[in-house]
Scaffold this active site. Structure first.
Site, PDB file in Angstrom:
ATOM      1  N   HIS A   1       0.812  -1.102   0.023  1.00 29.65           N
ATOM      2  CA  HIS A   1      -0.037  -0.195   0.107  1.00 29.65           C
ATOM      3  C   HIS A   1       0.885   1.126  -0.070  1.00 29.65           C
ATOM      4  O   HIS A   1       1.023   2.064   0.940  1.00 29.65           O
ATOM      5  CB  HIS A   1      -0.751  -0.258   1.398  1.00 29.65           C
ATOM      6  CG  HIS A   1      -2.124   0.896   1.397  1.00 29.65           C
ATOM      7  ND1 HIS A   1      -1.526   2.306   1.236  1.00 29.65           N
ATOM      8  CD2 HIS A   1      -3.162   0.888   1.969  1.00 29.65           C
ATOM      9  CE1 HIS A   1      -2.847   2.951   1.553  1.00 29.65           C
ATOM     10  NE2 HIS A   1      -3.842   2.023   1.903  1.00 29.65           N
TER      11      HIS A   1
ATOM     12  N   GLU B   1      -1.168   1.408  -5.345  1.00 33.68           N
ATOM     13  CA  GLU B   1      -0.871   0.242  -4.545  1.00 33.68           C
ATOM     14  C   GLU B   1      -0.797  -1.131  -5.538  1.00 33.68           C
ATOM     15  O   GLU B   1      -1.896  -1.413  -6.225  1.00 33.68           O
ATOM     16  CB  GLU B   1      -1.826  -0.078  -3.397  1.00 33.68           C
ATOM     17  CG  GLU B   1      -2.086   1.268  -2.757  1.00 33.68           C
ATOM     18  CD  GLU B   1      -3.392   1.229  -1.828  1.00 33.68           C
ATOM     19  OE1 GLU B   1      -3.704   0.148  -1.452  1.00 33.68           O
ATOM     20  OE2 GLU B   1      -3.793   2.261  -1.560  1.00 33.68           O
TER      21      GLU B   1
HETATM   22  O1  BG6 Z   1      -7.386   3.701   6.987  1.00 31.50           O
HETATM   23  P1  BG6 Z   1      -6.683   2.555   6.476  1.00 31.50           P
HETATM   24  O2  BG6 Z   1      -7.244   1.005   7.051  1.00 31.50           O
HETATM   25  O3  BG6 Z   1      -5.094   2.514   6.388  1.00 31.50           O
HETATM   26  O4  BG6 Z   1      -7.380   2.573   4.933  1.00 31.50           O
HETATM   27  C1  BG6 Z   1      -6.911   3.707   3.943  1.00 31.50           C
HETATM   28  C2  BG6 Z   1      -7.528   3.262   2.807  1.00 31.50           C
HETATM   29  O5  BG6 Z   1      -6.568   2.341   2.253  1.00 31.50           O
HETATM   30  C3  BG6 Z   1      -6.852   2.233   0.698  1.00 31.50           C
HETATM   31  O6  BG6 Z   1      -6.100   1.397  -0.003  1.00 31.50           O
HETATM   32  C4  BG6 Z   1      -8.222   1.639   0.455  1.00 31.50           C
HETATM   33  O7  BG6 Z   1      -8.548   1.454  -1.040  1.00 31.50           O
HETATM   34  C5  BG6 Z   1      -9.437   2.712   1.177  1.00 31.50           C
HETATM   35  O8  BG6 Z   1     -10.636   1.969   1.002  1.00 31.50           O
HETATM   36  C6  BG6 Z   1      -8.932   2.789   2.461  1.00 31.50           C
HETATM   37  O9  BG6 Z   1      -9.880   3.577   3.083  1.00 31.50           O
END
Ligand code: BG6
EC number: 5.1.3.15
Length: 305
Positions: free
Chosen positions: A172, A275
């Site tokens: 990510h 990502e």
């Molecule tokens: O707040 P988190 O759990 O780290 O996620 C952040 C975002 O990560 C992204 O990669 C997702 O597609 C989103 O839907 C999500 O809101």
């Protein structure tokens, strides 16, 4: 990492003089710092999470929130979280942690090695009593991070149990950008995607992705490299993928950022997530003993226009 392994002990086993060592990071969490002629980088054992990668002659390519949490059980906001074995919420359990449970725990440092001009940092985590509470499967994940003029991330998942396992995964990456509103993501033209800001309706990408509001797109079945094109910092961050069929593009924009306590109110402007992953219909199934390696390789090129 078992909490009894001290930073001193980790350095005795793994440090490379003048090149890589383990130091105490934010929240006293241990991190590997690499400083080589080609690049510098930081990798927390917590989540096996890269939080910085700065190729020589360039500014840091990775965004890290100034308001991140730094504690066991919570995710670091920014860097390159490893999402596994589900992405976003767990379909059958809304109480389960978002993006799975390996980004919120300490991994074990397996080795630090000098390979040519690069430094390879390898971390591992395995199923245990805590993971089985959320997910009754046996697995081992090795994350091999190669720091050099390029940043190569290899996630190797092995099914160590005796039944098949099915998982989602993502690297990510929070790219650090000059201004999200002027940033584009190239390489997805014509690709179908599910728009998570619009009930996951299927749409088709036309041209580059431009951020004009909250964006959360899952491009399924795309093997293409993507480029985060940044006309403010005058660079493009290119990600080549292997064994990854999904690319997710995310920016919460002002309204989404307000709901994230670990992201400063204006910080959404300095980040753009693109990502590499395998989610939803691209989830991976492994038979007992099988392994799967997903690779993302980042490179910084000049002159984003
Ligand atoms: O707040 P988190 O759990 O780290 O996620 C952040 C975002 O990560 C992204 O990669 C997702 O597609 C989103 O839907 C999500 O809101």
């Amino acid at each position: 990492m078992p909490s009894f392994v001290s930073i001193e002990k980790l350095n005795e086993q793994h440090a490379i003089a003048g090149i890589a060592s383990v130091i105490s990071g934010e929240g006293n969490l241990p991190k590997v710092r690499v400083t080589s002629p080609r690049a510098s980088a930081e990798i927390y054992l917590h989540g096996a999470q890269v939080t910085s990668w700065q190729p020589a002659g360039s500014e840091d390519a990775i965004f890290l929130s100034a308001k991140s949490y730094w504690e066991e059980g919570r995710a670091i906001r920014g860097g390159i979280p490893v999402c596994f074995p589900w992405f976003r919420n767990k379909a059958d359990d809304q109480k389960a942690p978002s993006h799975g449970f390996v980004r919120t725990k300490a991994w074990e440092l397996l080795s630090i090695a000098h390979e040519g001009d690069s430094v390879v940092v390898t971390l591992v985590t395995e199923s245990d009593e805590a993971s089985r509470r959320w997910w009754p499967h046996e697995f081992r994940i090795v994350h091999r991070v190669t720091v050099g003029a390029e940043l190569k991330l290899e996630l190797v998942v092995t099914n160590t149990g005796d039944t098949a396992l099915k998982f989602e995964e993502a690297l990510h990456t929070y790219h650090r950008v000059g201004d999200a509103g002027r940033t584009r993501v190239a390489g997805l033209d014509g690709a179908p995607y599910l728009d998570n800001m619009d009930g996951n309706r299927e749409k088709t990408q036309a041209g580059d992705v431009k951020f004009t509001g909250p964006t959360d797109n899952a491009y399924l079945t795309t093997r293409n490299a993507v480029e985060v094109v940044d006309p403010v910092l005058h660079r493009r961050i290119r990600t080549e993928k292997k064994n990854s069929l999904t690319t997710v593009v995310w920016n919460p924009w002002q309204e989404g950022a307000k709901a994230l306590a670990d992201l400063g109110d204006d910080e959404w402007q300095s980040m753009a997530c693109a990502e590499a992953g395998n989610i939803r219909s691209n989830a991976v199934t492994l038979a007992p003993g099988e392994e799967h390696t997903m690779t993302a390789t980042l490179a910084v090129e000049g002159d984003g226009r």
